[in-house]
Design a protein around this motif. Structure first.
Motif, PDB file in Angstrom:
ATOM      1  N   UNK A  24       0.891  -0.941  -0.098  1.00  0.00           N
ATOM      2  CA  UNK A  24      -0.004   0.276   0.122  1.00  0.00           C
ATOM      3  C   UNK A  24       1.005   1.531   0.302  1.00  0.00           C
ATOM      4  N   UNK A  25       0.655   2.016  -0.661  1.00  0.00           N
ATOM      5  CA  UNK A  25       1.080   3.225  -0.795  1.00  0.00           C
ATOM      6  C   UNK A  25       1.053   3.976   0.360  1.00  0.00           C
ATOM      7  N   UNK A  26       2.234   4.856   0.803  1.00  0.00           N
ATOM      8  CA  UNK A  26       2.077   5.793   2.255  1.00  0.00           C
ATOM      9  C   UNK A  26       2.306   7.096   2.249  1.00  0.00           C
ATOM     10  N   UNK A  27       2.025   8.221   1.918  1.00  0.00           N
ATOM     11  CA  UNK A  27       2.604   9.554   2.060  1.00  0.00           C
ATOM     12  C   UNK A  27       2.479   9.894   3.391  1.00  0.00           C
ATOM     13  N   UNK A  28       3.923  10.525   3.585  1.00  0.00           N
ATOM     14  CA  UNK A  28       4.573  10.877   5.102  1.00  0.00           C
ATOM     15  C   UNK A  28       4.873  12.192   4.680  1.00  0.00           C
ATOM     16  N   UNK A  29       3.971  12.933   5.474  1.00  0.00           N
ATOM     17  CA  UNK A  29       4.382  14.650   5.858  1.00  0.00           C
ATOM     18  C   UNK A  29       4.409  15.332   7.758  1.00  0.00           C
ATOM     19  N   UNK A  30       5.583  15.968   7.279  1.00  0.00           N
ATOM     20  CA  UNK A  30       5.892  16.883   8.523  1.00  0.00           C
ATOM     21  C   UNK A  30       4.929  17.047   9.146  1.00  0.00           C
ATOM     22  N   UNK A  31       4.373  17.137  10.040  1.00  0.00           N
ATOM     23  CA  UNK A  31       2.861  17.539  11.378  1.00  0.00           C
ATOM     24  C   UNK A  31       3.074  18.845  11.400  1.00  0.00           C
ATOM     25  N   UNK A  39       7.063   9.690   0.022  1.00  0.00           N
ATOM     26  CA  UNK A  39       6.175   8.770  -0.360  1.00  0.00           C
ATOM     27  C   UNK A  39       6.669   6.762  -0.230  1.00  0.00           C
ATOM     28  N   UNK A  40       6.315   6.081   0.376  1.00  0.00           N
ATOM     29  CA  UNK A  40       6.837   4.624   0.078  1.00  0.00           C
ATOM     30  C   UNK A  40       5.505   3.437   0.864  1.00  0.00           C
ATOM     31  N   UNK A  41       6.230   2.745   0.833  1.00  0.00           N
ATOM     32  CA  UNK A  41       5.567   1.280   0.927  1.00  0.00           C
ATOM     33  C   UNK A  41       5.427   0.968   2.178  1.00  0.00           C
ATOM     34  N   UNK A  42       4.148   0.590   2.417  1.00  0.00           N
ATOM     35  CA  UNK A  42       3.767  -0.664   2.773  1.00  0.00           C
ATOM     36  C   UNK A  42       3.686  -1.819   3.245  1.00  0.00           C
ATOM     37  N   UNK A  43       4.145  -3.047   3.630  1.00  0.00           N
ATOM     38  CA  UNK A  43       3.647  -4.444   3.312  1.00  0.00           C
ATOM     39  C   UNK A  43       2.657  -4.381   4.644  1.00  0.00           C
ATOM     40  N   UNK A  44       2.262  -5.692   4.755  1.00  0.00           N
ATOM     41  CA  UNK A  44       0.980  -6.252   5.579  1.00  0.00           C
ATOM     42  C   UNK A  44       1.584  -5.630   7.070  1.00  0.00           C
ATOM     43  N   UNK A  45       3.005  -6.068   6.913  1.00  0.00           N
ATOM     44  CA  UNK A  45       4.196  -5.632   8.641  1.00  0.00           C
ATOM     45  C   UNK A  45       4.433  -4.571   8.640  1.00  0.00           C
ATOM     46  N   UNK A  89      -6.963   1.945  -0.229  1.00  0.00           N
ATOM     47  CA  UNK A  89      -5.716   1.281  -0.579  1.00  0.00           C
ATOM     48  C   UNK A  89      -3.963   2.861  -1.053  1.00  0.00           C
ATOM     49  N   UNK A  90      -4.282   3.322  -0.440  1.00  0.00           N
ATOM     50  CA  UNK A  90      -2.538   4.421   0.334  1.00  0.00           C
ATOM     51  C   UNK A  90      -3.358   4.524   1.877  1.00  0.00           C
ATOM     52  N   UNK A  91      -2.401   4.987   2.593  1.00  0.00           N
ATOM     53  CA  UNK A  91      -2.236   5.335   3.890  1.00  0.00           C
ATOM     54  C   UNK A  91      -1.288   6.617   4.290  1.00  0.00           C
ATOM     55  N   UNK A  92      -1.573   8.059   4.565  1.00  0.00           N
ATOM     56  CA  UNK A  92      -1.022   8.941   4.785  1.00  0.00           C
ATOM     57  C   UNK A  92      -1.201   9.335   6.763  1.00  0.00           C
TER      58      UNK A  92
END
Length: 140
Positions: A24-31, A39-45, A89-92
């Motif tokens: 699943x695609x993951x977008x990381x932003x500064x709080x 932007x990176x990817x995560x598997x279930x683990x 299908x994506x997380x932030x």
């Protein structure tokens, strides 16, 4: 809208939809600033470990390996909030970034902007100052 898609889009059950590669695609932003860091990817683990530890974990497609952000560089991400998009299908993740998010030593992976030029495009460095020298941190 099927009952399943209604549950995905409107329900309260977290049901991440991994792609054919299990990611699943993951977008990381500064709080603090709202800037997109990476932007990176995560598997279930990786997703499970991120939720359980409050630290960002990812899956590297190039290395085919799980990794905790900052395990080599010390440039960590503490997850303050995680959200999913409408079809899950994506997380932030909104994070407290320690140091640089990018493996190039820059605060963000998005350190070049695209500008139109003569019908084409070129890249221009912006916010490209290095916070650390990658050759000092990563093995070659």
């Amino acid at each position: 809208m099927s009952a399943h898609s209604h549950e995905i889009e409107e329900g309260l059950s977290f049901q991440p939809r991994f792609d054919a590669a299990g990611l699943v695609t993951c977008v990381a932003t500064d709080i603090a600033t709202g800037d997109v860091l990476m932007v990176a990817h995560m598997n279930e683990e990786a997703l499970r470990k991120t939720i359980a530890t409050g630290e960002a974990w990812y899956f590297s497609r190039s290395r085919n390996a799980l990794w905790r952000k900052g395990e080599t560089s010390g440039q960590t991400q503490r997850v303050v909030e995680m959200r999913t998009d409408c079809d899950q299908d994506a997380v932030w993740i909104r994070v407290e970034q320690v140091g640089a998010a990018c493996h190039t030593g820059r605060r963000s992976c998005f350190y070049r902007k695209v500008e139109g030029e003569g019908g084409g495009a070129k890249l221009v460095f912006t916010d490209a100052e290095r916070l650390f020298d990658p050759s000092d941190v990563y093995e070659k």
